[in-house]
Design a protein around this motif. Structure first.
Motif, mmCIF file in Angstrom:
data_model
loop_
_atom_site.group_PDB
_atom_site.id
_atom_site.type_symbol
_atom_site.label_atom_id
_atom_site.label_comp_id
_atom_site.label_asym_id
_atom_site.label_seq_id
_atom_site.Cartn_x
_atom_site.Cartn_y
_atom_site.Cartn_z
ATOM 1 N N TRP A 1 35.894 71.439 -117.303
ATOM 2 C CA TRP A 1 36.027 70.382 -116.280
ATOM 3 C C TRP A 1 36.232 71.105 -114.851
ATOM 4 O O TRP A 1 36.993 71.992 -114.739
ATOM 5 C CB TRP A 1 37.349 69.556 -116.674
ATOM 6 C CG TRP A 1 37.058 68.960 -117.806
ATOM 7 C CD1 TRP A 1 37.373 69.370 -119.206
ATOM 8 C CD2 TRP A 1 36.611 67.682 -118.399
ATOM 9 N NE1 TRP A 1 37.180 68.498 -120.086
ATOM 10 C CE2 TRP A 1 36.452 67.444 -119.772
ATOM 11 C CE3 TRP A 1 36.202 66.698 -117.354
ATOM 12 C CZ2 TRP A 1 36.324 66.095 -120.233
ATOM 13 C CZ3 TRP A 1 35.742 65.651 -117.854
ATOM 14 C CH2 TRP A 1 35.600 65.270 -119.425
ATOM 15 N N VAL A 2 35.433 70.989 -113.934
ATOM 16 C CA VAL A 2 35.329 71.637 -112.797
ATOM 17 C C VAL A 2 35.496 70.754 -111.385
ATOM 18 O O VAL A 2 34.898 69.844 -111.547
ATOM 19 C CB VAL A 2 33.965 72.505 -112.590
ATOM 20 C CG1 VAL A 2 34.066 73.187 -111.375
ATOM 21 C CG2 VAL A 2 33.957 73.600 -113.987
ATOM 22 N N ALA A 3 36.393 71.170 -110.630
ATOM 23 C CA ALA A 3 36.392 70.406 -109.461
ATOM 24 C C ALA A 3 35.572 71.298 -108.397
ATOM 25 O O ALA A 3 35.884 72.681 -107.974
ATOM 26 C CB ALA A 3 38.021 70.718 -108.692
ATOM 27 N N ASP A 4 34.250 70.821 -108.320
ATOM 28 C CA ASP A 4 33.280 71.568 -107.646
ATOM 29 C C ASP A 4 33.340 72.017 -106.114
ATOM 30 O O ASP A 4 33.417 72.988 -105.481
ATOM 31 C CB ASP A 4 31.828 71.111 -107.655
ATOM 32 C CG ASP A 4 30.796 71.755 -107.225
ATOM 33 O OD1 ASP A 4 30.628 73.002 -107.767
ATOM 34 O OD2 ASP A 4 30.014 71.300 -106.478
ATOM 35 N N HIS A 5 34.163 70.812 -105.483
ATOM 36 C CA HIS A 5 34.352 70.618 -103.998
ATOM 37 C C HIS A 5 34.993 69.628 -103.563
ATOM 38 O O HIS A 5 34.693 68.433 -103.887
ATOM 39 C CB HIS A 5 33.105 71.264 -103.131
ATOM 40 C CG HIS A 5 31.954 70.002 -103.042
ATOM 41 N ND1 HIS A 5 31.084 69.976 -104.173
ATOM 42 C CD2 HIS A 5 31.740 69.143 -102.320
ATOM 43 C CE1 HIS A 5 30.263 69.062 -103.653
ATOM 44 N NE2 HIS A 5 30.756 68.600 -102.433
ATOM 45 N N LEU A 6 35.769 69.846 -102.452
ATOM 46 C CA LEU A 6 36.263 68.591 -101.811
ATOM 47 C C LEU A 6 35.062 68.109 -100.740
ATOM 48 O O LEU A 6 34.490 68.790 -100.088
ATOM 49 C CB LEU A 6 37.384 69.073 -101.000
ATOM 50 C CG LEU A 6 38.472 67.794 -100.316
ATOM 51 C CD1 LEU A 6 39.053 67.265 -101.322
ATOM 52 C CD2 LEU A 6 39.301 68.941 -99.426
ATOM 53 N N VAL A 7 34.889 66.727 -101.087
ATOM 54 C CA VAL A 7 33.743 66.304 -100.262
ATOM 55 C C VAL A 7 33.778 66.364 -98.784
ATOM 56 O O VAL A 7 34.953 66.048 -98.281
ATOM 57 C CB VAL A 7 33.713 64.658 -100.664
ATOM 58 C CG1 VAL A 7 32.383 63.991 -99.724
ATOM 59 C CG2 VAL A 7 33.548 64.324 -102.119
ATOM 60 N N GLY A 8 32.926 66.863 -98.432
ATOM 61 C CA GLY A 8 32.819 67.002 -96.770
ATOM 62 C C GLY A 8 33.003 68.665 -96.576
ATOM 63 O O GLY A 8 33.175 69.037 -95.260
ATOM 64 N N TYR A 9 33.480 69.442 -97.587
ATOM 65 C CA TYR A 9 33.961 70.777 -97.206
ATOM 66 C C TYR A 9 33.409 71.901 -98.335
ATOM 67 O O TYR A 9 32.812 71.295 -99.312
ATOM 68 C CB TYR A 9 35.310 70.750 -97.387
ATOM 69 C CG TYR A 9 36.300 70.008 -96.432
ATOM 70 C CD1 TYR A 9 36.689 70.617 -95.193
ATOM 71 C CD2 TYR A 9 36.391 68.848 -96.751
ATOM 72 C CE1 TYR A 9 37.198 69.834 -94.434
ATOM 73 C CE2 TYR A 9 37.293 67.983 -95.804
ATOM 74 C CZ TYR A 9 37.777 68.499 -94.615
ATOM 75 O OH TYR A 9 38.511 67.854 -93.710
ATOM 76 N N THR A 10 33.323 72.777 -97.921
ATOM 77 C CA THR A 10 32.867 73.791 -98.726
ATOM 78 C C THR A 10 34.062 74.628 -99.353
ATOM 79 O O THR A 10 34.786 75.176 -98.636
ATOM 80 C CB THR A 10 31.884 74.925 -98.245
ATOM 81 O OG1 THR A 10 32.539 75.422 -97.154
ATOM 82 C CG2 THR A 10 30.612 74.407 -97.828
ATOM 83 N N TYR B 1 37.052 64.585 -104.447
ATOM 84 C CA TYR B 1 36.365 65.756 -104.940
ATOM 85 C C TYR B 1 35.327 65.371 -105.875
ATOM 86 O O TYR B 1 35.067 64.321 -106.387
ATOM 87 C CB TYR B 1 37.180 66.455 -106.008
ATOM 88 C CG TYR B 1 38.395 67.059 -105.380
ATOM 89 C CD1 TYR B 1 38.553 68.632 -104.927
ATOM 90 C CD2 TYR B 1 39.555 66.472 -105.023
ATOM 91 C CE1 TYR B 1 39.664 69.049 -104.597
ATOM 92 C CE2 TYR B 1 40.785 67.000 -104.351
ATOM 93 C CZ TYR B 1 40.606 68.391 -103.865
ATOM 94 O OH TYR B 1 41.610 69.322 -103.790
ATOM 95 N N ALA B 2 34.066 66.175 -105.531
ATOM 96 C CA ALA B 2 32.999 66.226 -106.364
ATOM 97 C C ALA B 2 33.391 66.902 -107.554
ATOM 98 O O ALA B 2 33.541 68.239 -107.462
ATOM 99 C CB ALA B 2 31.663 66.588 -105.554
#
Length: 501
Positions: free
Chosen positions: A77-86, A109-110
């Protein structure tokens, strides 16, 4: 070697290769189908509070395996990125089913869930979003008058596509801040003062007893957040009764005890309510018209009844040039003033004549160019209690008792927009927003809200839960207001702001 012999060799080689290519391939090509995983039972979006438990139990189906042998698979289970940020992906669990307390920072989060077949290395992903927040994460913040000498901070929490009213949001999120004293102001804006404001959107709250900054997400509070700690005055302010604040990006003006202080990049200066470089302080009006782009503002000297210009920096106000329509030394009381972007940016001011009791509307730029001055001839204008100006259309709204009027200064007449009967109107406002620039993620939504007329009403003697916040769309050509949204069960709203994201 002659040319004819060389060509013969090349032709022989070509036909040999062609013959080889046409020969039947007798190799063994028995293919084994690859096991494919199908993931079901994972929703497209999840919304939860920080520190709460998230449980997801996916249903897995396999194209080749008759049953699931967990020894053959890995789960991530992965928090890939905060939407709008890298950002680098964060693994929050390696269990087949997700059952964990979420401690990711606040935000959207994506996410993805990955199942990998260890025998082949083939993996399948299921994507979703996770909104980590709190009831105080975003929404309308209303400082309410409890009519017992104290205040209460209510909040209409906006999360996803739903809005939820939380009476006493400070209690809901276990904030240490106590709203003792009568309401003075609540406001939000990007600031660098320190404490919880570190370039983010700061939350400024004041009652008659104190003024503070609140924590950005959970409205946390410690005494170091008191606004007096960021002021350069020699004696800390202890009485904030009637205080007001006008904020702009990383700055603004603070009114308290008839003085006005400039809010700078990282501190609040000494009073600026002196005239033309003098040292004597005049009694300033709470009504300030500040251009949020330049920082320049119109300030009213309550002693001499005179409009002055604050250039946006420095420690003094300046005399305005002579006007064509009226004298900036008005000799009248200032009942209301605000800056609006209407007509490329104007200050609207409502003045009352001592001699006649009549009300007048003045419109002029911060630089002092006068565009309009005339008596307000609207119905019940003598009994007007609160005012607001449409930032888009320039209509002046006012109430007399429970009746709400729209005044068209061009036609010089008022239109009754709504009669609330026995309900009292405690608030009229158009809310300015910081994040309306093109690249802001919620720019369209906030721009829409900035054009809505906010009307707070309540039943007298029932300040705790009889309040209603109505939001109206303002049509042009004096058409009737259109109800956009309505929220019931608030307190008696004294002032309001929006916690943006």
């Amino acid at each position: 070697m002659n040319t004819h012999h060389y060509k013969s060799i090349l032709l022989s080689f070509f036909f040999a290769c062609l013959l080889t290519a046409c020969m039947k391939d007798k190799g063994n090509y028995n293919y084994t189908p690859i096991n494919r995983v199908t993931i079901q039972g994972v929703d497209s979006a999840y919304l939860l509070d920080y520190g709460t438990r998230l449980q997801i139990k996916p249903v897995l189906k396999f194209s080749e395996d008759t049953h699931e042998d967990t020894a053959n698979y890995t789960y991530t289970w992965v928090a890939d990125h905060l939407v709008g940020y890298t950002m680098a992906p964060t693994i929050i669990s390696t269990a087949r089913n997700l059952d964990t307390t979420i401690t990711l920072d606040y935000g959207l989060y994506a996410m993805y869930y990955r199942v990998t077949d260890k025998r082949t290395g083939v993996f399948t992903d299921s994507y979703f979003t996770l909104n980590v927040g709190a009831p105080s994460y975003e929404g309308w913040m209303m400082l309410c008058d409890m009519e017992n000498g104290n205040s209460r901070l209510d909040m209409i929490s906006h999360r996803g596509n739903s809005d939820t009213l939380y009476p006493d949001i400070l209690k809901e999120v276990h904030s240490a801040y106590k709203t003792t004293g009568t309401p003075s102001f609540i406001a939000t804006q990007f600031a660098y003062l320190g404490g919880p404001t570190n370039g983010s959107l700061g939350i400024f709250v004041a009652t008659s007893k104190n003024a503070v900054l609140l924590g950005l997400d959970s409205l946390d509070y410690v005494p170091a957040y008191d606004l007096k700690n960021f002021m350069s005055v020699s004696e800390p302010i202890t009485d904030w009764t009637g205080a007001d604040i006008n904020l702009r990006m990383y700055g603004g003006l603070l009114y308290v005890n008839k003085n006005i202080y400039a809010i700078g990049f990282s501190s609040i200066t000494n009073p600026i309510n002196t005239q033309d470089g003098g040292t004597a302080l005049f009694n300033a009006s709470r009504w300030v018209g500040q251009n949020p782009s330049s920082g320049a503002a119109i300030i009213f000297n309550d002693d001499s009844k005179t409009f002055l210009r604050y250039p946006g920096s420095g420690t003094t106000c300046l005399t305005l040039p002579n006007g064509d329509l009226f004298n900036f030394s008005t000799g009248m009381d200032l009942l209301y003033a605000t800056f609006v972007p209407y007509n490329s940016g104007e200050v609207f001011a409502v003045l009352k004549s001592h001699a006649t009791g009549k009300l007048f509307l003045a419109r002029f730029t911060v630089a002092g160019k006068q565009n309009y001055f005339a008596e307000i001839t609207g119905e019940n204008i003598a009994g007007a209690e609160t005012f607001a100006v449409s930032p888009e259309l320039g209509y002046l709204f006012y109430n007399a008792g429970g009746k709400l009027y729209e005044y068209d200064h061009a036609a010089k007449h008022s239109i009754l927009m709504h009669d609330y009967g026995n309900r009292k109107i405690s608030l009229l406002k158009f809310q300015p927003f910081a994040s309306t620039y093109a690249t802001a993620s919620n720019a369209v939504y906030y721009t829409t809200l900035s054009k809505k007329l906010l009307v707070g009403t309540y039943v007298q003697g029932q300040p705790e839960n009889s309040g209603i916040l109505d939001m109206y769309t303002v049509p042009d050509i004096n058409a009737q207001l259109q109800l956009y949204r309505s929220y019931t069960g608030t307190g008696k709203i004294a002032c309001i702001a929006y916690r943006e994201r």
